[in-house]
Structures are given as C-alpha cells and as structure tokens.
Design an enzyme around this catalytic site. Structure first.
Site, short mmCIF file in Angstrom:
data_model
loop_
_atom_site.label_atom_id
_atom_site.label_comp_id
_atom_site.label_asym_id
_atom_site.label_seq_id
_atom_site.Cartn_x
_atom_site.Cartn_y
_atom_site.Cartn_z
N TYR A 7 -1.78 -0.45 10.65
CA TYR A 7 -1.95 -0.85 9.25
C TYR A 7 -0.69 -0.51 8.45
O TYR A 7 -0.16 -1.33 7.71
CB TYR A 7 -3.16 -0.14 8.65
CG TYR A 7 -3.37 -0.42 7.18
CD1 TYR A 7 -3.83 -1.67 6.75
CD2 TYR A 7 -3.11 0.55 6.21
CE1 TYR A 7 -4.02 -1.94 5.40
CE2 TYR A 7 -3.30 0.30 4.86
CZ TYR A 7 -3.75 -0.95 4.47
OH TYR A 7 -3.92 -1.22 3.13
N SER A 54 0.85 -1.19 0.00
CA SER A 54 0.00 0.00 0.00
C SER A 54 0.88 1.24 0.00
O SER A 54 2.06 1.17 0.39
CB SER A 54 -0.88 0.00 1.26
OG SER A 54 -1.51 1.25 1.45
#
Length: 242
Positions: free
Chosen positions: A152, A139
């Site tokens: 995350y 990501s």
C-alpha cells in the site's frame, strides 16, 4: 445529448463513497458540475440524485481503460470537457507480506497507482484545454511505511513520485496537487482481507474523528486558488497523531 454549460467541471474517481463522495458534494456546493465515476452504480445514482442536475453518474473502472475512455467521451458530451480530475479511487489491503496476499498486492497496484495514471492519461487532453487541475489522493503512507502496509505504501510513494514529475511537465497549463491524509473515518479498512489486520485497523479507525468532509474541504480550497498560485502538496493528520 445536450450540454450543460455553467461552472467548472470536476471528474472524481472512486466517487461512490468516502472522500470521493464528499468531494463531489463540496465541489458541487461551490458551483462545479461533477462527473461521478465508480463501479458501484447504485451508490453513484443515489449521490447524483442528492446533488441534482449538476451531477452525472458514470459507471467506470479505473483498471479498465476502455471504460475510462467511454467516461471521458460522456463527460465531454454532457459537460463540454473536464477542468479538474480528482484521482481518488483506491483500496488499502493491509496485512503481513506473504504470498497469500499476492492478489491484494496486484489489486492495490492496479487501482491505486495504475488507475490514477490511466485516468490522467485519458482525461489529459480535456484538462489542458482551459487550464486544469489534477488532484491525486495519496496518503501519509506515501511518506512513512510501517509493518503490514508495505505494498500500500509503495503505491502511495509511487503516486507522490509520479505526481512531482507530472507537475513539472505540465506547468503552467495544468496544476498538480497531492493530498496526503492520515487516518480518515471512511470504509477503507472494511476491505482488508487479512482477518487479524482488519480487526486491528477497524478498531483504530473507529476512534478517528477526521471525516471525509474535512478532506473534501481541503481539496475544494486547493482547486479554487487563483491560477497564479499552485498548491503542490498537502499533508493532513488527525490533530492527536504524532
């Protein structure tokens, strides 16, 4: 069980929706046989029916090594082995850092990071046999951390670091590619448990025009490059995102 013997074989974790499902369809369209791994069997079965005989649905949980070992055995029985592993399974449980979010942190680490590591370890022998590819879905958060995404981001930074080490270790037999999407129009924010953060994330994602199909096309492009070329890292953002 008879073996289906044409086309490269791709194993995709988290294949029941989003980037995983789109990648399965994109690779199948290019002649791949695809093993669809996820926990939601009803969705997997539906996707396998849509793709046709080149697909097999396998219930598997990346946090359960035994289920991954069973999946690897089935892939070998049905398709004869694995050429491409797409580590796509992941969750994004954003929220302020606090003890109230402890369970979310544990889940993200177990699924996003340890799940990819375990799946790779289980399928690695198959990948080494014929010159394989590992595609790890990271990501933009693996490069830039922001408030409410700390754990995350930590899982995605971990994916990036592990992938680079793995890339160097497995050369030239197995190529390792990291895909780092920004916001993509998927159901990812719907799993957020912190109410205020979920509301904000869903509002943001509702404006996103980048689709799972866009990311799947990039993944398919990367693994189809000739073996003399390795694409190590691809960063993708919506065109309007700074």
């Amino acid at each position: 069980m008879s073996t289906i013997e044409s086309g490269r074989v791709a194993v995709i974790t988290g294949a029941s929706s989003g980037i995983g499902a789109a990648t399965a369809k994109a690779l199948a369209a290019q002649g791949y046989r695809v093993a669809l791994l996820a926990r939601r069997v009803d969705r997997l079965d539906e996707l396998a029916r849509e793709i046709g005989e080149a697909a097999v649905a396998i219930e598997a949980d990346v946090t359960d090594r035994k289920s991954l070992v069973a999946a690897a055995t089935k892939v070998e029985e049905v398709f004869g082995g694995t050429d491409v592993l797409v580590n796509n399974a992941g969750i994004m449980l954003l929220g302020p850092f606090s003890s109230e979010q402890h369970d979310d942190y544990t889940r993200m680490i177990e699924i996003n990071l340890l799940g990819a590591i375990t799946a790779t370890e289980v399928f690695l022998d198959q990948l080494k046999k014929g010159g394989g590819d590992i595609v790890n879905i990271s990501s933009v958060a693996g490069r830039t951390a922001r408030p409410t995404n700390g754990v995350y981001a930590a899982t995605k930074w971990g994916i990036n670091g592990w992938s680079e080490s793995l890339r160097q270790e497995l050369l030239p037999d197995v190529r390792v590619t990291v895909i780092e999407p920004g916001a993509v129009a998927t159901e990812l924010p719907t799993h957020i448990t912190h109410a205020a953060t979920k509301q904000g994330a869903e509002a943001l994602y509702s404006q996103v025009e980048v689709t799972a199909d866009d990311i799947a096309e990039v993944i398919a492009f990367a693994v189809e490059r000739p073996r003399r070329l390795a694409i190590n890292e691809i960063l993708l953002r919506p065109a309007g995102q700074a």
